[in-house]
Design a protein around this motif. Structure first.
Motif, PDB file in Angstrom:
ATOM      1  N   ALA A   1      -0.421  11.820  -6.545  1.00 18.10           N
ATOM      2  CA  ALA A   1       0.900  11.955  -7.246  1.00 18.10           C
ATOM      3  C   ALA A   1       1.759  10.709  -7.187  1.00 18.10           C
ATOM      4  CB  ALA A   1       1.613  13.124  -6.376  1.00 18.10           C
ATOM      5  N   ILE A   2       2.383  10.507  -8.209  1.00 17.77           N
ATOM      6  CA  ILE A   2       3.357   9.142  -8.523  1.00 17.77           C
ATOM      7  C   ILE A   2       4.604   9.382  -8.748  1.00 17.77           C
ATOM      8  CG2 ILE A   2       3.526   6.825  -9.450  1.00 17.77           C
ATOM      9  CD1 ILE A   2       0.448   7.055 -10.143  1.00 17.77           C
ATOM     10  N   ARG A   3       5.528   9.145  -7.947  1.00 19.89           N
ATOM     11  CA  ARG A   3       6.847   9.293  -8.068  1.00 19.89           C
ATOM     12  C   ARG A   3       7.575   8.429  -9.043  1.00 19.89           C
ATOM     13  NH1 ARG A   3      11.887  10.596  -3.886  1.00 19.89           N
ATOM     14  NH2 ARG A   3      13.618  10.849  -5.825  1.00 19.89           N
ATOM     15  N   VAL A   4       7.485   8.914 -10.270  1.00 23.74           N
ATOM     16  CA  VAL A   4       7.995   7.959 -11.216  1.00 23.74           C
ATOM     17  C   VAL A   4       8.138   9.007 -12.715  1.00 23.74           C
ATOM     18  CG1 VAL A   4       5.764   7.263 -12.243  1.00 23.74           C
ATOM     19  CG2 VAL A   4       7.911   5.901 -12.703  1.00 23.74           C
ATOM     20  N   ALA A   5       8.837   8.675 -13.627  1.00 27.98           N
ATOM     21  CA  ALA A   5       9.087   9.487 -14.566  1.00 27.98           C
ATOM     22  C   ALA A   5       9.462   8.694 -15.763  1.00 27.98           C
ATOM     23  CB  ALA A   5      10.090  10.675 -14.709  1.00 27.98           C
ATOM     24  N   TYR A   6       8.826   8.674 -17.113  1.00 32.84           N
ATOM     25  CA  TYR A   6       9.023   7.850 -18.046  1.00 32.84           C
ATOM     26  C   TYR A   6      10.262   8.535 -19.002  1.00 32.84           C
ATOM     27  CZ  TYR A   6       7.665   5.108 -22.125  1.00 32.84           C
ATOM     28  OH  TYR A   6       7.540   3.921 -22.978  1.00 32.84           O
ATOM     29  N   THR A   7      10.709   9.505 -18.557  1.00 35.12           N
ATOM     30  CA  THR A   7      11.781  10.166 -19.034  1.00 35.12           C
ATOM     31  C   THR A   7      13.109   9.806 -18.601  1.00 35.12           C
ATOM     32  OG1 THR A   7      11.656  12.174 -17.657  1.00 35.12           O
ATOM     33  CG2 THR A   7      10.365  12.350 -19.950  1.00 35.12           C
TER      34      THR A   7
ATOM     35  N   ASN B   1      12.892  12.192  -0.174  1.00 34.14           N
ATOM     36  CA  ASN B   1      13.049  10.851  -0.312  1.00 34.14           C
ATOM     37  C   ASN B   1      12.351   9.895   0.737  1.00 34.14           C
ATOM     38  OD1 ASN B   1      14.183  10.805  -2.678  1.00 34.14           O
ATOM     39  ND2 ASN B   1      16.212   9.990  -2.318  1.00 34.14           N
ATOM     40  N   LYS B   2      12.565  10.505   2.087  1.00 34.67           N
ATOM     41  CA  LYS B   2      11.994  10.082   3.170  1.00 34.67           C
ATOM     42  C   LYS B   2      10.509   9.855   3.288  1.00 34.67           C
ATOM     43  CE  LYS B   2      12.294  10.126   8.316  1.00 34.67           C
ATOM     44  NZ  LYS B   2      12.957  10.954   9.509  1.00 34.67           N
ATOM     45  N   ARG B   3      10.018  11.184   2.933  1.00 36.46           N
ATOM     46  CA  ARG B   3       8.504  10.997   2.859  1.00 36.46           C
ATOM     47  C   ARG B   3       7.996  10.857   1.778  1.00 36.46           C
ATOM     48  NH1 ARG B   3       6.433  16.823   5.005  1.00 36.46           N
ATOM     49  NH2 ARG B   3       4.391  15.626   4.812  1.00 36.46           N
ATOM     50  N   PHE B   4       8.480  10.862   0.678  1.00 37.00           N
ATOM     51  CA  PHE B   4       7.786  10.537  -0.801  1.00 37.00           C
ATOM     52  C   PHE B   4       8.961   9.977  -1.700  1.00 37.00           C
ATOM     53  CE2 PHE B   4       4.375  12.435  -3.752  1.00 37.00           C
ATOM     54  CZ  PHE B   4       4.381  11.234  -4.388  1.00 37.00           C
ATOM     55  N   PRO B   5       9.385   8.690  -1.323  1.00 34.69           N
ATOM     56  CA  PRO B   5      10.266   7.883  -2.080  1.00 34.69           C
ATOM     57  C   PRO B   5      10.015   7.639  -3.288  1.00 34.69           C
ATOM     58  CG  PRO B   5       9.387   6.199  -0.330  1.00 34.69           C
ATOM     59  CD  PRO B   5       8.552   7.801  -0.265  1.00 34.69           C
ATOM     60  N   TRP B   6      11.053   7.136  -4.008  1.00 38.28           N
ATOM     61  CA  TRP B   6      10.746   6.877  -5.517  1.00 38.28           C
ATOM     62  C   TRP B   6       9.830   5.585  -5.611  1.00 38.28           C
ATOM     63  CZ3 TRP B   6      14.521   3.152  -8.576  1.00 38.28           C
ATOM     64  CH2 TRP B   6      14.123   3.141  -9.735  1.00 38.28           C
TER      65      TRP B   6
ATOM     66  N   VAL C   1       0.984  -1.241  -0.037  1.00 37.30           N
ATOM     67  CA  VAL C   1      -0.050  -0.033   0.010  1.00 37.30           C
ATOM     68  C   VAL C   1       0.850   1.206   0.007  1.00 37.30           C
ATOM     69  CG1 VAL C   1      -1.589   1.396   1.325  1.00 37.30           C
ATOM     70  CG2 VAL C   1      -1.640  -1.107   1.061  1.00 37.30           C
ATOM     71  N   GLY C   2       0.547   2.093  -0.901  1.00 39.34           N
ATOM     72  CA  GLY C   2       1.381   3.397  -1.063  1.00 39.34           C
ATOM     73  C   GLY C   2       2.667   3.189  -2.035  1.00 39.34           C
ATOM     74  N   ARG C   3       2.779   2.023  -2.609  1.00 37.63           N
ATOM     75  CA  ARG C   3       3.763   1.950  -3.592  1.00 37.63           C
ATOM     76  C   ARG C   3       3.321   1.600  -4.883  1.00 37.63           C
ATOM     77  NH1 ARG C   3       8.673   3.756  -1.586  1.00 37.63           N
ATOM     78  NH2 ARG C   3       9.709   2.128  -2.723  1.00 37.63           N
ATOM     79  N   ILE C   4       4.198   1.373  -5.882  1.00 37.44           N
ATOM     80  CA  ILE C   4       4.008   1.214  -7.231  1.00 37.44           C
ATOM     81  C   ILE C   4       4.807   0.101  -7.759  1.00 37.44           C
ATOM     82  CG2 ILE C   4       3.091   3.422  -7.718  1.00 37.44           C
ATOM     83  CD1 ILE C   4       5.460   3.784  -9.514  1.00 37.44           C
TER      84      ILE C   4
ATOM     85  N   THR D   1      19.986  10.053 -10.823  1.00 38.32           N
ATOM     86  CA  THR D   1      19.012  11.139 -11.011  1.00 38.32           C
ATOM     87  C   THR D   1      17.652  11.181 -10.527  1.00 38.32           C
ATOM     88  OG1 THR D   1      18.419  10.590 -13.316  1.00 38.32           O
ATOM     89  CG2 THR D   1      20.415  12.042 -12.891  1.00 38.32           C
ATOM     90  N   ILE D   2      17.171   9.762 -10.669  1.00 37.86           N
ATOM     91  CA  ILE D   2      15.701   9.653 -10.386  1.00 37.86           C
ATOM     92  C   ILE D   2      15.453   9.646  -8.864  1.00 37.86           C
ATOM     93  CG2 ILE D   2      13.696   7.740 -10.520  1.00 37.86           C
ATOM     94  CD1 ILE D   2      14.909   6.709 -13.212  1.00 37.86           C
ATOM     95  N   ARG D   3      16.466   9.098  -8.249  1.00 34.72           N
ATOM     96  CA  ARG D   3      16.576   8.862  -6.784  1.00 34.72           C
ATOM     97  C   ARG D   3      17.056  10.190  -6.175  1.00 34.72           C
ATOM     98  NH1 ARG D   3      16.877   3.020  -5.508  1.00 34.72           N
ATOM     99  NH2 ARG D   3      16.989   1.713  -7.402  1.00 34.72           N
ATOM    100  N   LYS D   4      17.161  11.045  -6.668  1.00 42.47           N
ATOM    101  CA  LYS D   4      17.914  12.158  -6.070  1.00 42.47           C
ATOM    102  C   LYS D   4      17.049  12.665  -4.983  1.00 42.47           C
ATOM    103  CE  LYS D   4      19.483  17.055  -7.134  1.00 42.47           C
ATOM    104  NZ  LYS D   4      19.771  17.796  -8.211  1.00 42.47           N
ATOM    105  N   ASP D   5      17.650  12.968  -3.671  1.00 40.32           N
ATOM    106  CA  ASP D   5      16.937  13.533  -2.718  1.00 40.32           C
ATOM    107  C   ASP D   5      16.987  14.892  -2.795  1.00 40.32           C
ATOM    108  OD1 ASP D   5      15.580  13.424  -0.552  1.00 40.32           O
ATOM    109  OD2 ASP D   5      17.143  12.554   0.740  1.00 40.32           O
TER     110      ASP D   5
END
Length: 832
Positions: free
Chosen positions: A648-654, A628-633, A531-534, A827-831
């Protein structure tokens, strides 16, 4: 007459007889075909019978290739001569751009093993002196195709079908279909002649069939009404004329073989020999759609009145191309209905929402496609899947939003586009805009040039704000079009700053209920997220190949939000619906809602994307809300941006730091204005789909319909990290049994300095053809062309040197590691 069969085929044209033949050839021994009139009495009887290989579709090229090879075997099997004249096909080009179109097509054809050669004007003139070549740039020549007698090939297939046990019943019309839970109950009425018309009699029978296939041709709209579905197959008038003898041609034939079919695409016409004279067929402008709401009972093997004024330009062009025909008189003429679809490709596959109902409708090149359609559709029905990916022909590529008016106007456009240059970046204008997001006008005012995706208007790129109406058309090319420089700047903005993409066309489903978790765990390949993840995951076909790609966001214990490709909404919804209906008793109650139009989506990405969102997020601690702590990748959160609630979903197709912002569609303009104002301080740029397509290739992100499809497994797509082999899932055993037949790779390409691959090109290792590209474009990070595709596993190692064919030349290409840009995902995981 038998009333209980395994499969019932409706329609006795070339397509229907081929399907019946191939179902029997595939092992089904209880097949029946119903024809309301006589075999070939639809469009088959007046078809010109040409067998062109040329097609930009990978699947359709395979279908045409099979047909041409299959027709050559029928006489030996049946004793009937199908009338196949293997004279070749000469496609002439009057412009350099037309030659570039042929070169792109030829590279695509090569991936299917289709032979061809290019000829110069002098070579054409030397072989066929009656052709005027002074204004030509050259030609593409297929020596293995030609033309066939449509009635003869249909009768040969019908005889072959009967020899294999197929029952063919004429003068029986299917009048009603009812699914009883296990079988179709079909009401058939005996048709009789009355006053020259074919009318229903009082005699009826009821046929029970496990499977039904409709190949009803011009009667597709009647079929759609009976089935309660929509089928965008509507006929368009097609004219061709038969000319009297040409003495110069007769003299030429005394010492020479028959001319090839001559296609003058720049003159919208084709020409072939016919008993010492010529047949001229045209694809002109303003040919009207007919029978939008059904075929009149009085129309049988009939024709429309000829409209010579409409084809005068093409007739004069023929006289220019073959001057010796100028004094040949008009011997006969034909103006008959030929069924079309909005993209010109047929509708082949399962009908939406119906079990064991199969469509084979909308064949504008029905004689060419009939053999291959029967072969591959029979594979789908008997084996569960065809050996090639048939998704591009699936009837569900058009959703329930379409109307008869829309289909008729788009079919007219498809007809007149047969010989118009098929730029890979073309966007056809008819019936647009139709489906628009609220922010459409705002984006248009900022220079958006839109593409068409499942009816939606989606920005392809952002050009000059003050560009004239002709700008987007002028920007198209087989090389780097006028849009290319704008896409480069958009891609750079995401790599170095921040960009905003409208991704509202994404397909969205909500799956919930007590059985949702168990069902999705079985239905998809990956572990379900917490729950809360993708998670990224795949649904497989029964043959173990990739049917759909999903991003699954888990919003509750038994509540899931599924995101898939925007072009495939009805396709995905149908597969989900049928799987749930079939297995709900196994898993428990499952709620399925297609919510695409309820949610808009903006994707914000780039190193400065967090800075933009932090300035407008409403949170007790905005500085850490997106950390990253409150809204991780790879997580999903409900947040508030100004007054707009956002999933909001933390993901980027780019492949950059970024978020997808799913929002109530009615609040889209408010959110667009808010994001645009917040982005000003950070130089945020609006970005279109073409730049995004380049960026996702730098990350080796596979795209459904390109790298992902029904002819490859997720393992062949080199995606084992999204397949959990420790659990049982649909298609698992079949996937494992296939092994690795080919491998998906990413390549950097040293191609021409003014062109990039389009994703349709053949790949070579030395002199050996080893694969094909499925995507192509430009990498702003590496400063060169990039592509993705499939190669034989022996040639898939990183560092392997290959060649890609572009513009009839081989260019160096190197296989690189997966995700060549930022392979560690830093870059995707950048805090922040």
């Amino acid at each position: 007459m038998k009333t209980n069969v395994k499969a019932l085929v409706i329609g006795g044209g070339a397509v229907g007889t081929s399907i019946a033949y191939h179902l029997a050839a595939a092992g089904w021994d209880d097949v029946m075909l119903l024809e309301r009139d006589e075999l070939t009495s639809g469009s088959t009887w007046h078809a010109a019978g040409l067998l062109p290989y040329f097609n930009m579709s990978f699947a359709t090229t395979h279908i045409h290739d099979y047909s041409i090879r299959f027709y050559k075997t029928l006489e030996e099997e049946t004793g009937l001569n199908a009338g196949f004249a293997v004279v070749g096909n000469l496609r002439m080009a009057q412009t350099d751009e037309r030659m570039e179109e042929y070169q792109l097509y030829a590279s695509t054809a090569e991936t299917c093993g289709v032979p061809y050669v290019f000829l110069t004007p002098d070579e054409i003139k030397a072989r066929w002196p009656l052709i005027e070549t002074s204004d030509l740039k050259g030609a593409l020549y297929h020596n293995t195709d030609g033309y066939i007698n449509p009635a003869d090939v249909t009768m040969a297939m019908a005889k072959g079908a009967r020899q294999r046990g197929v029952m063919i019943e004429r003068r029986w019309q299917a009048d009603a279909f009812h699914w009883n839970g296990t079988h179709w109950e079909v009401t058939a009425t005996k048709m009789v002649e009355k006053g020259g018309n074919l009318v229903p009699s009082d005699e009826q029978i009821f046929i029970t069939a496990e499977h039904v296939v409709t190949a009803s041709g011009n009667h597709a709209q009647r079929t759609a009404k009976m089935l309660g579905i929509k089928i965008p197959a509507i006929p368009v008038e097609h004219q061709f004329i038969v000319m009297d003898v040409d003495p110069a041609l007769q003299e030429y034939r005394k010492t020479n073989p028959e001319h090839p079919v001559v296609r003058d695409a720049d003159a919208q016409s084709y020409v072939r020999e016919e008993r010492g004279g010529w047949i001229l067929g045209v694809y002109e402008k303003h040919a009207p759609a007919r029978f939008e709401y059904g075929v009149p009972d009085s129309f049988r093997a009939d024709l429309f009145e000829l409209n010579l004024e409409r084809i005068e330009e093409q007739y004069l062009a023929m006289i220019h191309r073959i001057p010796s025909c100028e004094d040949s008189g008009l011997k006969n003429d034909f103006n008959g209905p030929i069924c079309y679809t909005p993209d010109g490709n047929p509708l082949v596959g399962p009908a939406p929402g119906l079990h064991n109902m199969w469509l084979a409708e909308g064949f504008s090149f029905g004689i060419t496609a009939a053999g291959g359609t029967g072969y591959y559709l029979a594979q789908m029905m008997v084996k569960g899947e065809a050996e090639i990916d048939m998704a591009s022909l699936d009837p569900k590529r058009y959703g329930p939003w379409m109307t008869t008016e829309w289909a008729a106007r788009k079919n007219e456009e498809a007809y007149e586009h047969v010989y118009i240059l098929h730029h890979p970046d073309e966007e056809r204008p008819a019936c647009r805009p139709l489906r628009t997001t609220p922010a459409f006008d705002r984006q248009k005012a900022r220079g958006a040039q839109f593409g068409w995706v499942n009816g939606w208007e989606r920005p392809n790129y952002f050009g000059p704000v003050d560009a004239p109406e002709s700008f987007d058309h002028d920007a198209r090319s087989f090389r780097r079009g006028g849009w290319w420089k704008h896409a480069v700047e958009e891609a750079k903005a995401i790599r170095t700053g921040v960009g905003l993409i409208d991704a509202s066309a994404f397909t969205k489903h909500r799956i919930s209920g007590p059985g949702a978790t168990a069902f999705l765990d079985w239905f998809t390949t990956n572990k379900l997220p917490k729950v809360g993840r993708i998670n990224l995951t795949y649904a497989l076909t029964g043959a173990g190949t990739t049917r759909t790609e999903y991003t699954i966001a888990r919003t509750g214990d038994d509540d899931y939000y599924l995101i898939s490709a925007g072009a495939w909404t009805a396709y995905d919804q149908d597969y989900l619906y049928k799987a749930i209906m079939e297995h709900e008793g196994r898993f428990g109650r499952i709620n399925e809602q297609e919510v695409t139009t309820q949610w808009g989506v903006f994707a914000i990405a780039g190193p400065k994307s967090r800075d933009v969102l932090q300035s407008i997020i409403k949170d007790a601690d905005p500085a850490t809300a997106l950390s990253n702590k409150r809204f991780p990748w790879l997580s999903v959160r409900d947040i508030e941006l100004g007054m707009c609630p956002v999933r909001a979903i933390r993901v980027a197709y780019t492949g950059e730091l970024g978020w997808e912002l799913h929002h109530p569609i009615e609040m889209q303009n408010y959110l667009f204005d808010l994001l645009e104002k917040a982005g000003e301080a950070h130089g945020m740029k609006l970005v279109g789909a073409r730049a995004q397509n380049w960026l996702r290739q730098e990350k080796s992100y596979r795209a459904f319909g390109n790298e992902l499809g029904r002819d490859a497994t997720p393992m062949e797509a080199d995606l084992p990290r999204f397949v959990d082999l420790n659990k049982d899932f649909h298609g698992k055993a079949e996937m494992q049994a296939k092994g690795i037949r080919s491998t998906c790779v990413t390549l950097l390409i040293d191609g021409p300095d003014n062109a990039d691959p389009w994703g349709r090109e053949v790949l070579y290792h030395g002199d050996t053809r080893v694969g094909r590209l499925t995507s192509g474009g430009y990498s702003v990070h590496f400063g060169k062309s990039i592509g993705m595709g499939y190669v034989h596993p022996d040639h898939a190692a990183v560092g392997t040197q290959l060649q890609v064919k572009m513009f009839d030349q081989l260019w160096p290409a190197t296989i690189v590691e997966d995700s060549p840009y930022d392979p560690q995902n830093a870059t995707i995981r950048k805090d922040g």
